[in-house]
Scaffold this active site. Structure first.
Site, PDB file in Angstrom:
ATOM      1  N   SER A  11       0.830  -1.207   0.000  1.00 48.94           N
ATOM      2  CA  SER A  11       0.000   0.000   0.000  1.00 48.94           C
ATOM      3  C   SER A  11       0.867   1.261   0.000  1.00 48.94           C
ATOM      4  O   SER A  11       0.391   2.350  -0.306  1.00 48.94           O
ATOM      5  CB  SER A  11      -0.882   0.011   1.249  1.00 48.94           C
ATOM      6  OG  SER A  11      -0.060  -0.086   2.406  1.00 48.94           O
ATOM      7  N   TYR A  42      -4.344   0.106   3.897  1.00 49.27           N
ATOM      8  CA  TYR A  42      -5.126  -1.115   3.688  1.00 49.27           C
ATOM      9  C   TYR A  42      -5.732  -1.611   5.015  1.00 49.27           C
ATOM     10  O   TYR A  42      -6.787  -2.218   5.042  1.00 49.27           O
ATOM     11  CB  TYR A  42      -4.224  -2.239   3.148  1.00 49.27           C
ATOM     12  CG  TYR A  42      -3.873  -2.175   1.667  1.00 49.27           C
ATOM     13  CD1 TYR A  42      -4.474  -1.266   0.809  1.00 49.27           C
ATOM     14  CD2 TYR A  42      -2.946  -3.069   1.133  1.00 49.27           C
ATOM     15  CE1 TYR A  42      -4.138  -1.234  -0.538  1.00 49.27           C
ATOM     16  CE2 TYR A  42      -2.615  -3.053  -0.216  1.00 49.27           C
ATOM     17  CZ  TYR A  42      -3.212  -2.127  -1.049  1.00 49.27           C
ATOM     18  OH  TYR A  42      -2.889  -2.113  -2.384  1.00 49.27           O
ATOM     19  N   GLY A  43      -4.994  -1.374   6.104  1.00 48.10           N
ATOM     20  CA  GLY A  43      -5.324  -1.978   7.400  1.00 48.10           C
ATOM     21  C   GLY A  43      -6.763  -1.865   7.876  1.00 48.10           C
ATOM     22  O   GLY A  43      -7.333  -2.847   8.352  1.00 48.10           O
ATOM     23  N   CYS A  74       3.213  -7.233   1.679  1.00 41.83           N
ATOM     24  CA  CYS A  74       2.220  -6.617   2.565  1.00 41.83           C
ATOM     25  C   CYS A  74       1.420  -7.734   3.228  1.00 41.83           C
ATOM     26  O   CYS A  74       0.795  -8.550   2.530  1.00 41.83           O
ATOM     27  CB  CYS A  74       1.307  -5.721   1.729  1.00 41.83           C
ATOM     28  SG  CYS A  74      -0.061  -5.026   2.656  1.00 41.83           S
ATOM     29  N   ASN A  75       1.439  -7.774   4.542  1.00 37.67           N
ATOM     30  CA  ASN A  75       0.707  -8.820   5.272  1.00 37.67           C
ATOM     31  C   ASN A  75      -0.804  -8.681   5.070  1.00 37.67           C
ATOM     32  O   ASN A  75      -1.508  -9.672   4.875  1.00 37.67           O
ATOM     33  CB  ASN A  75       0.999  -8.723   6.776  1.00 37.67           C
ATOM     34  CG  ASN A  75       2.456  -8.990   7.089  1.00 37.67           C
ATOM     35  OD1 ASN A  75       2.829 -10.109   7.415  1.00 37.67           O
ATOM     36  ND2 ASN A  75       3.291  -7.978   6.988  1.00 37.67           N
ATOM     37  N   CYS A 184       3.545  -6.379  10.033  1.00 31.80           N
ATOM     38  CA  CYS A 184       3.174  -5.363   9.032  1.00 31.80           C
ATOM     39  C   CYS A 184       4.482  -4.891   8.426  1.00 31.80           C
ATOM     40  O   CYS A 184       5.421  -4.540   9.155  1.00 31.80           O
ATOM     41  CB  CYS A 184       2.437  -4.202   9.693  1.00 31.80           C
ATOM     42  SG  CYS A 184       2.229  -2.761   8.615  1.00 31.80           S
ATOM     43  N   HIS A 186       5.422  -2.275   6.995  1.00 34.50           N
ATOM     44  CA  HIS A 186       5.835  -0.902   7.333  1.00 34.50           C
ATOM     45  C   HIS A 186       6.692  -0.839   8.595  1.00 34.50           C
ATOM     46  O   HIS A 186       7.548   0.032   8.736  1.00 34.50           O
ATOM     47  CB  HIS A 186       4.596  -0.026   7.536  1.00 34.50           C
ATOM     48  CG  HIS A 186       4.019   0.516   6.269  1.00 34.50           C
ATOM     49  ND1 HIS A 186       3.317  -0.270   5.388  1.00 34.50           N
ATOM     50  CD2 HIS A 186       4.059   1.760   5.735  1.00 34.50           C
ATOM     51  CE1 HIS A 186       2.928   0.486   4.362  1.00 34.50           C
ATOM     52  NE2 HIS A 186       3.367   1.712   4.548  1.00 34.50           N
TER      53      HIS A 186
HETATM   54  N1  DGL Z   1       2.254  -2.739   4.824  1.00 39.65           N
HETATM   55  C1  DGL Z   1       0.996  -3.309   5.118  1.00 39.65           C
HETATM   56  C2  DGL Z   1       1.134  -4.665   5.859  1.00 39.65           C
HETATM   57  O1  DGL Z   1       2.151  -5.311   5.827  1.00 39.65           O
HETATM   58  C3  DGL Z   1      -0.110  -2.499   5.737  1.00 39.65           C
HETATM   59  C4  DGL Z   1      -0.127  -1.021   5.765  1.00 39.65           C
HETATM   60  C5  DGL Z   1      -1.512  -0.437   5.515  1.00 39.65           C
HETATM   61  O2  DGL Z   1      -2.350  -0.401   6.454  1.00 39.65           O
HETATM   62  O3  DGL Z   1      -1.763  -0.051   4.379  1.00 39.65           O
HETATM   63  O4  DGL Z   1       0.183  -5.118   6.448  1.00 39.65           O
END
Ligand code: DGL
Length: 267
Positions: A11, A42-43, A74-75, A184, A186
């Site tokens: 994301s 995305y979360g 991205c998880n 996550c 990030h």
């Molecule tokens: N980087 C994303 C993950 O690994 C999530 C970040 C978001 O909320 O967009 O879950």
């Protein structure tokens, strides 16, 4: 031999540490990093919405880039949409990212494993058996952390970084976990801070090495049919969705990575 790009999707910035860790070990490969800035974060989104967002995104990106592999770095995207993407794009090999609960559970002495992720990831992991062994999982959603990394990290000082992670360290201390999984992508940008603050209490686990190994496994399959072979330096690209207004910040990020920059719609 296959010189097409490997497409990394997140994301926002989260997948960058995965991408750079991969390139460090695989210098002949070319990558395209796609940040879905338009749909960040995305979360907080529902699973069905993420399935629709990611199917649309992959369809568009796959047409333009024709990647040889897609890595969902991205998880949240993986947990919500990987099954659907594999079904709808059977010709593309996908690598998904899930919280590294398995190695953490193995290393845990008291069987209490913490997972820090987005709201969607934490809600979904209770339904998945990621540990494969008996352990108690303490999942905590950190909605402010991905946004902090995405929007504030470039200007934040060390004090701010420690302040935002400390409340989560305290919650996991109260839960008495002895291992903590960064669930996550990030959060990898705060890995050093997490490691430093957690040191006396629990060990930190992430999925970077596991994902790099999985991509390499796919590249090496069938006599390395997907491996790149080139004399010159590969060209990497950073693609962005959304408004041109966020372009300048991302253009700077692309420059720091020595990636070419473009908006997905203009490609
Ligand atoms: N980087 C994303 C993950 O690994 C999530 C970040 C978001 O909320 O967009 O879950």
């Amino acid at each position: 031999m296959n010189n097409r790009q490997i497409l990394f999707i997140d994301s926002g910035m989260g997948g960058i540490p995965y991408c750079t860790a991969f390139l460090k070990e695989n210098q002949k490969e070319a990558v395209c990093y796609l940040a879905d800035n338009k749909n960040f974060p995305y979360g907080p989104r529902e699973k069905e919405e993420l399935i629709s967002i990611l199917n649309t995104l992959v369809e568009k990106a796959a047409k333009k880039i024709e990647p040889k592999i897609i890595v969902l770095a991205c998880n949240t995207a993986t947990i919500a949409a990987l099954f659907s993407l594999r079904r709808n794009f059977p010709q593309i090999p996908f690598v998904g990212t899930v919280p590294a609960v398995k190695p953490a559970a193995k290393a845990s002495k008291n069987g209490k494993v913490g997972v820090l992720g987005t709201q969607r990831t934490i809600e979904e992991i209770s339904r998945l058996n990621l540990a494969n062994e008996a352990c108690e999982i303490f999942g905590i959603a950190a909605p402010d952390l991905a946004e902090f990394v995405e929007l504030r990290l470039d200007d934040a000082d060390e004090k701010e970084k420690i302040k935002i992670i400390r409340k989560y360290i305290d919650l996991f201390r109260e839960a008495n976990v002895d291992t903590l999984v960064l669930g996550c992508t990030h959060f990898l940008f705060l890995l050093e801070e997490f490691q430093r603050e957690a040191k006396p209490f629990f060990k930190i686990f992430d999925s970077v090495a596991g994902i790099v190994k999985r991509i390499e496994y796919l590249l090496n399959e069938k006599n390395a049919a997907l491996r790149a072979e080139r004399e010159d330096r590969p060209v990497h690209r950073l693609l962005l969705t959304g408004e041109e207004t966020s372009g300048s910040l991302w253009e700077k990020r692309a420059k720091n990575l020595s990636f070419d920059f473009s908006m997905l719609d203009e490609l």
